[in-house]
Design a protein around this motif. Structure first.
Motif, PDB file in Angstrom:
ATOM      1  N   LYS A   1       0.849  -1.193   0.000  1.00 28.68           N
ATOM      2  CA  LYS A   1       0.000   0.000   0.000  1.00 28.68           C
ATOM      3  C   LYS A   1       0.884   1.242   0.000  1.00 28.68           C
ATOM      4  CE  LYS A   1      -3.962  -2.013   2.407  1.00 28.68           C
ATOM      5  NZ  LYS A   1      -4.861  -1.909   3.584  1.00 28.68           N
TER       6      LYS A   1
ATOM      7  N   GLU B   1       1.012   4.455   1.088  1.00 33.14           N
ATOM      8  CA  GLU B   1       0.395   5.411   2.006  1.00 33.14           C
ATOM      9  C   GLU B   1       1.475   6.197   2.728  1.00 33.14           C
ATOM     10  OE1 GLU B   1      -3.802   3.435   3.373  1.00 33.14           O
ATOM     11  OE2 GLU B   1      -2.021   2.783   4.425  1.00 33.14           O
TER      12      GLU B   1
ATOM     13  N   GLY C   1      -0.478   5.549   7.438  1.00 31.73           N
ATOM     14  CA  GLY C   1      -1.652   6.364   7.157  1.00 31.73           C
ATOM     15  C   GLY C   1      -2.446   6.775   8.378  1.00 31.73           C
TER      16      GLY C   1
END
Length: 302
Positions: free
Chosen positions: A278, A280, A299
């Motif tokens: 991911k 982020e 995040g």
């Protein structure tokens, strides 16, 4: 058929009302774990670490969206190539075929034949562990029995009534199996982890016979029934294990990761755990944040 090559089957049909509403629209396999993982990552990683390049997965028809969202094309587990692939099938389709008196295990049998593998490993979905399947295969080859069952000695608080317990002889052979709900649990019990290894051809033959004799459509149930019908031996797993079947056990498994010993046993053994990447931003800690003995996903704002 390539000697020592393995293929894999993953059964993800187990449903527990004690896990609702967490599993209302997803299987146990895609429940988030320890900030950035999903439970399915651990089975997939064990499979990849054993150099297995094809996986056959079965899910309930209303739970596949979260699976596709997480696995995507399978790149993180090296399952996105021509030779390395995964297949997802719907359990209710198998039930429909059985109701119509069709050969409901033909897709599984076809997968096993095309894998050209000498061995097959079956894994359930609710046992959280990091297991070296190559070590299990070695034991299976040494013991020269029809099937090898993975188990762990656990306390009664790590057992659900639907689980299967084993009675094991000194030489490692399975004497008998018992449903946990029908057993008097002791301080330590031999919990079958629903991980099995056997010869591919033997499973093909068993499935072919089974679908002609009204055997269970549920592959996990089918494998459990096989244990007592063939010569089975055991492999004792000694690493971290959490049996997830309700909110309390799911919460406890996550909180276990704050214990360095358990955290390292599961995530930092000699077997790497792979998950979906991911992109982020890092976790933000404000000047007023007060953090102690915690883990956060990227995040987050603290």
């Amino acid at each position: 058929m390539r000697t020592n090559k393995m293929c894999a089957i993953m059964g993800n049909l187990t449903r527990f009302k004690e896990l609702l509403p967490l599993t209302e629209n997803r299987p146990i396999a895609t429940l988030p774990f320890d900030c950035k993982y999903r439970l399915i990552d651990f089975n997939l990683s064990s499979i990849v670490n054993a150099n297995i390049n094809t996986v056959f997965m079965v899910f309930n028809d209303d739970e596949t969206q979260s699976v596709f969202d997480h696995i995507g094309g399978g790149k993180e587990w090296n399952l996105d190539g021509v030779q390395n692939r995964f297949f997802i099938n719907v359990y209710q389709d198998l039930l429909k075929q059985k109701a119509e008196h069709k050969a409901y295990y033909e897709k599984v049998i076809d997968y096993l034949k095309k894998s050209k593998s000498e061995y097959v490993v079956f894994m359930g979905s609710k046992m959280l562990c990091n297991i070296d399947l190559r070590a299990v295969l070695k034991i299976h080859q040494m013991q020269k029995n029809d099937m090898t069952v993975v188990y762990k000695r656990v306390g009664r608080d790590n057992i659900h009534p639907s689980d299967m317990l084993l009675e094991v002889a000194e030489d490692g052979k399975v004497i008998s199996t018992h449903a946990a709900k029908e057993s008097n649990l002791s301080e330590k019990n031999n919990l079958a982890m629903d991980i099995y290894i056997l010869q591919t051809q033997a499973l093909i033959e068993a499935l072919s016979v089974g679908q002609n004799t009204n055997a269970s459509v549920n592959l996990e149930t089918f494998m459990r029934n096989m244990v007592v019908n063939v010569n089975s031996s055991c492999y004792e797993y000694t690493g971290y294990l959490s049996n997830i079947y309700d909110v309390d056990s799911y919460y406890k498994a996550n909180m276990d990761m704050l214990d360095p010993k358990k955290f390292n046993s599961l995530l930092y053994s000699n077997q790497k755990i792979y998950t979906k990447l991911k992109n982020e931003v890092p976790t933000y800690y404000s000047d007023s944040s007060d953090v102690e003995n915690s883990q956060f996903a990227s995040g987050s704002i603290i």
